[in-house]
Design a protein around this motif. Structure first.
Motif, PDB file in Angstrom:
ATOM      1  N   ASN A   1       4.048   8.000  -9.650  1.00  0.00           N
ATOM      2  CA  ASN A   1       2.069   7.211 -10.087  1.00  0.00           C
ATOM      3  C   ASN A   1       1.407   7.659  -8.870  1.00  0.00           C
TER       4      ASN A   1
ATOM      5  N   ASN B   1       2.508  17.558   2.415  1.00  0.00           N
ATOM      6  CA  ASN B   1       1.952  16.333   2.056  1.00  0.00           C
ATOM      7  C   ASN B   1       0.752  16.501   0.384  1.00  0.00           C
TER       8      ASN B   1
ATOM      9  N   ALA C   1     -14.015  12.533   7.709  1.00  0.00           N
ATOM     10  CA  ALA C   1     -13.919  10.624   7.563  1.00  0.00           C
ATOM     11  C   ALA C   1     -12.978  10.057   6.902  1.00  0.00           C
ATOM     12  N   SER C   2     -13.570   9.232   6.638  1.00  0.00           N
ATOM     13  CA  SER C   2     -12.352   8.391   5.673  1.00  0.00           C
ATOM     14  C   SER C   2     -12.789   7.622   4.633  1.00  0.00           C
ATOM     15  N   TYR C   3     -12.686   7.562   3.035  1.00  0.00           N
ATOM     16  CA  TYR C   3     -13.236   6.570   2.428  1.00  0.00           C
ATOM     17  C   TYR C   3     -12.060   6.282   1.176  1.00  0.00           C
ATOM     18  N   THR C   4     -12.012   4.954   0.590  1.00  0.00           N
ATOM     19  CA  THR C   4     -11.728   4.637  -0.482  1.00  0.00           C
ATOM     20  C   THR C   4     -12.866   4.529  -1.205  1.00  0.00           C
ATOM     21  N   GLU C   5     -12.854   4.486  -2.798  1.00  0.00           N
ATOM     22  CA  GLU C   5     -13.247   4.317  -3.892  1.00  0.00           C
ATOM     23  C   GLU C   5     -12.830   3.967  -5.137  1.00  0.00           C
TER      24      GLU C   5
ATOM     25  N   LEU D   1       3.373  13.827  -2.781  1.00  0.00           N
ATOM     26  CA  LEU D   1       1.615  12.682  -2.674  1.00  0.00           C
ATOM     27  C   LEU D   1       1.384  12.452  -3.970  1.00  0.00           C
ATOM     28  N   ARG D   2       0.980  13.905  -4.475  1.00  0.00           N
ATOM     29  CA  ARG D   2       0.812  13.935  -5.715  1.00  0.00           C
ATOM     30  C   ARG D   2       1.852  14.150  -6.839  1.00  0.00           C
TER      31      ARG D   2
ATOM     32  N   GLU E   1       0.178  21.385   5.159  1.00  0.00           N
ATOM     33  CA  GLU E   1      -0.927  20.398   4.595  1.00  0.00           C
ATOM     34  C   GLU E   1      -0.586  20.597   2.992  1.00  0.00           C
TER      35      GLU E   1
ATOM     36  N   TYR F   1      -7.619   2.540 -11.828  1.00  0.00           N
ATOM     37  CA  TYR F   1      -7.371   1.025 -11.815  1.00  0.00           C
ATOM     38  C   TYR F   1      -8.184   0.110 -12.063  1.00  0.00           C
TER      39      TYR F   1
ATOM     40  N   SER G   1     -11.681   3.299  -8.350  1.00  0.00           N
ATOM     41  CA  SER G   1     -10.570   4.030  -8.729  1.00  0.00           C
ATOM     42  C   SER G   1     -10.920   3.719 -10.628  1.00  0.00           C
TER      43      SER G   1
ATOM     44  N   ARG H   1      -9.785  15.394  -1.905  1.00  0.00           N
ATOM     45  CA  ARG H   1      -9.425  13.483  -0.536  1.00  0.00           C
ATOM     46  C   ARG H   1      -8.512  14.381  -0.221  1.00  0.00           C
ATOM     47  N   HIS H   2      -7.632  15.852  -0.587  1.00  0.00           N
ATOM     48  CA  HIS H   2      -6.653  16.447   0.561  1.00  0.00           C
ATOM     49  C   HIS H   2      -8.116  17.563   1.767  1.00  0.00           C
ATOM     50  N   ARG H   3      -8.668  16.262   2.661  1.00  0.00           N
ATOM     51  CA  ARG H   3      -9.295  16.907   3.628  1.00  0.00           C
ATOM     52  C   ARG H   3      -8.983  18.083   5.252  1.00  0.00           C
ATOM     53  N   MET H   4      -7.347  17.969   4.404  1.00  0.00           N
ATOM     54  CA  MET H   4      -7.305  19.674   5.683  1.00  0.00           C
ATOM     55  C   MET H   4      -6.997  20.446   4.942  1.00  0.00           C
TER      56      MET H   4
END
Ligand SMILES: Cc1cc2nc3c(=O)[nH]c(=O)nc-3n(C[C@H](O)[C@H](O)[C@H](O)COP(=O)(O)OP(=O)(O)OC[C@H]3O[C@@H](n4cnc5c(N)ncnc54)[C@H](O)[C@@H]3O)c2cc1C
Length: 475
Positions: free
Chosen positions: A429, A420, A90-94, A424-425, A417, A99, A96, A343-346
Motif C-alpha cells: 500500500n 521499521n 513532535a507528531s504530525y498528520t498532513e 512500512l515503506r 529504524e 488520497y 495526503s 517523516r521517519h524521525r528516528m
C-alpha cells in the motif's frame, strides 16, 4: 487513603494550563506532596515564576516537555511543511497527496517572487503545473478505471475510493513544492521553542512568518516557556559559512554513478549487535561478550538472531539493542518519495535544497494515459524556469520544483529504524517511489549483514529493480 497505595491519574488539561502541569511535574523532584496537591496550589503567576527561575534561568529545559500543545496549520506550502516537520520529537498528520486532489490555484506565491517582480512568470509556471495536473487526473483516471472495472455491487463513490490513489499517485509528480497543505502537529513546549527559533532564522520569508505566527499563538498557552524563542544568529550565519566552504572547494550539483550507496556500516556489526543483546542479559562486560561472540559458529550467531527477531508479530517493535548498529546511505530519490521518507524521525537526515539539476522521474502510466508529451513539456518548462529564476530568487526558487524532480539526501539510521522503515515503506500500500527506496535500503543491508538482514520484513513479490521497471520510464 494509604500514602503508599499505587495511584495513577490524569492531570486534566481542561482543569490545568500546560504551564501549570509542567510545574506540577517538575516540583515532584523536590516535593513529597501528591501531584494533585501540588497542582491545586499553583496558579499562572506562580508557574510563570517557577519557569523563569528553573527553565529559563538555570536551563532545566526538559521541564518544558510536560507542556503539550496541538497546533493546526492550514494553507502552508509543502516547502514550509519540510521545516515544520523537521522537528524530530513532535507528531504530525498532513494532507495526503495520495488520497486528496489539489484544486487550481492552491499554491503559495512567496514574497521573494513578488519582491523580485517575477510574479507573472512564477504564476505562469505554477499555474501551468496545476493545469497539467488537473488534466492528468482525468486522463490517468480513465486508464486506471479500465484496469479496475467497477464491480456490480459498487456505487460510483466506492469505486472512486478504491481506485483513486492509483491514479492520484501518478499525477502527484506534477505538484510543485509551492502546493498548499494542512497539517496537525502535537508538540511539547521545548520542541516548539526549538522549532520557532529554527523558523525565525530561516532564509525563506514564508517560514519566518509561520514561525512568528506559531509563537504568537502558542505563547498564549505557554507564555513563559516560549517568551525567549527568537531567531538564532548561529542558525542564520552557519549555513552561509558552510556554503562558502563548499563552493571554495568546487563542490557542485551533479548526478552520482548509482542512485543509492551504502556509505558507512559496521563491518563487524552483526557480532556487535549479538554482543549487545547478550550483554543485556548477562552480568559481564561488553568486551567479554564481544570476544565470545567472535568465537561463535555461523549457526550459533544465527540462533541468537532467531531468538532476537524470530518471534516478532506483524505489529511488534523489536528490542532496543538493535539500535547499536548504524548505516549511512547517500540516496537520490524523487521529491514525492522524499516527502514520505522525511517523516521517519528516528533517522538522521541531511537533505540538499530542491533543484532541477538532478533530472526528473517519469511514471509509466503517464505514457499509458497518452500524457507523455504534456508531462515532459511541463517538466522541461520547470527546468528552464528554474535556471532563469534561480539567480534572482535564491532559495525561493525551490517553490517551483514538482515532486517528479530528484533530490539528494544523506540518511543515517540504526538497524531498528531501518527495520521499521523497510517494513512500512515496502508494503504494497506504499507509493511506488518510496517502495523502491525501502527495498534498495533493505537489499544493501542484507548484502553487508546477511544473517541479520534476512529478518527485514520485505515481501518477495517485487524487488527495487522490478518497481523501477514496472512503474517508471525514467528515474
Ligand atoms: C499506510 C500509510 C498511510 C499514511 N498516510 C499518511 C497521511 O495521510 N498523512 C500523514 O501525515 N502521514 C501518513 N503516513 C505517514 C505516517 O503517519 C508516519 O509518519 C510514517 O509512516 C513514519 O512512521 P513512524 O512514525 O513509524 O516512523 P519514525 O518516525 O521513524 O519512528 C520510528 C518508530 O519510533 C517510534 N516513535 C517515533 N516517534 C514517536 C512518538 N512521537 N511517539 C511514539 N512513538 C514514536 C514508533 O515506534 C515508530 O514506529 C502514512 C503511513 C502509512 C504507512
Amino acid at each position: 487513603m494509604n500514602s503508599t497505595e499505587r495511584q495513577i491519574y490524569l492531570l486534566n488539561p481542561r482543569e490545568y494550563s500546560p504551564e501549570i502541569i509542567a510545574v506540577a511535574f517538575a516540583k515532584t523532584s523536590r516535593s513529597p506532596e501528591s501531584f494533585r496537591d501540588i497542582a491545586s496550589d499553583l496558579n499562572d503567576e506562580k508557574s510563570a515564576d517557577f519557569h523563569e527561575k528553573w527553565v529559563v534561568g538555570y536551563g532545566h529545559s526538559s521541564v518544558a516537555e510536560h507542556a503539550v500543545l496541538h497546533m493546526a496549520f492550514e494553507n502552508v506550502s509543502r516547502l514550509a511543511v519540510e521545516t515544520i516537520e523537521s522537528n524530530r520529537l513532535a507528531s504530525y498528520t498532513e494532507k495526503s497527496t495520495r488520497y486528496q486532489k489539489w484544486t487550481a490555484g492552491a499554491y503559495y506565491t512567496p514574497f521573494e517572487v513578488t519582491q523580485a517582480g517575477l510574479e507573472k512568470e512564477y504564476r505562469k509556471l505554477t499555474g501551468m503545473l496545476f493545469e497539467t495536473y488537473a488534466r492528468s487526473l482525468e486522463m490517468c483516471k480513465v486508464i486506471v478505471q479500465g484496469e479496475n472495472p467497477r464491480k456490480v455491487e459498487e456505487t460510483e463513490a466506492i469505486w472512486e475510493r478504491r481506485i483513486r490513489s492509483e491514479y492520484v499517485d501518478v499525477c502527484r509528480f506534477l505538484l510543485p513544492a509551492a502546493s498548499l497543505a494542512n497539517l496537525g502537529m502535537t508538540a511539547n513546549a521545548r520542541v516548539l521553542e526549538g522549532m520557532i527559533r529554527k523558523m525565525l532564522s530561516h532564509p525563506l520569508d514564508e517560514v519566518r512568518a509561520i514561525g512568528s505566527q506559531v509563537k504568537k499563538v502558542a505563547v498564549k498557552e505557554v507564555p513563559t516557556l516560549l517568551k525567549y524563542a527568537d531567531a538564532m544568529p548561529y542558525l542564520v550565519d552557519t549555513p552561509a559559512l558552510l556554503s562558502m566552504d563548499a563552493q571554495s572547494v568546487g563542490l557542485k550539483a551533479g548526478r552520482s554513478s548509482d542512485w543509492c550507496t551504502l556509505l558507512n556500516w559496521q563491518p563487524d556489526g552483526e557480532d556487535e549487535l549479538i554482543a549487545a543483546a547478550l550483554f543485556r542479559f548477562s552480568g559481564g562486560s561488553y568486551e567479554d561478550a564481544l570476544s565470545r561472540v567472535k568465537q561463535f559458529s555461523p549457526e550459533q550467531k544465527q540462533q541468537v538472531f532467531e531468538h532476537l527477531l524470530g518471534g516478532l508479530g506483524k505489529f511488534d517493535t523489536p528490542l532496543r539493542e538493535l539500535e547499536h548498529i548504524t548505516y549511512t546511505f547517500a540516496i537520490v530519490m524523487d521529491q514525492g518519495g522524499y516527502f514520505e521518507v522525511k517523516r521517519h524521525r528516528m533517522m538522521t537526515q541531511t537533505v540538499q535544497p530542491l533543484t532541477s539539476r538532478l533530472g526528473y522521474t517519469i511514471p509509466v502510466k503517464v505514457m499509458q494515459a497518452g500524457f507523455y508529451d504534456d508531462y515532459c513539456r511541463a517538466m522541461d518548462s520547470v527546468y528552464e524556469g528554474y535556471q532563469r529564476l534561480e539567480p534572482a530568487l535564491a532559495e525561493a526558487v525551490s517553490y517551483l520544483i514538482p515532486n517528479a524532480f530528484n533530490r539528494r539526501v544523506l540518511l543515517s539510521m540504526n538497524f531498528r529504524e531501518a527495520f521499521n522503515f523497510c517494513a512500512l515503506r515496502s508494503a504494497s500500500n506504499a507509493h511506488f517511489s518510496v517502495r523502491r527506496v525501502a527495498r534498495r535500503v533493505a537489499e544493501e543491508i542484507q548484502k553487508v549483514h546477511p544473517m541479520l538482514g534476512r529478518y527485514i520484513q520485505v515481501s518477495a513479490d517485487e524487488t527495487w529493480q522490478s518497481v523501477e521497471r514496472d512503474y517508471f520510464l525514467q528515474v
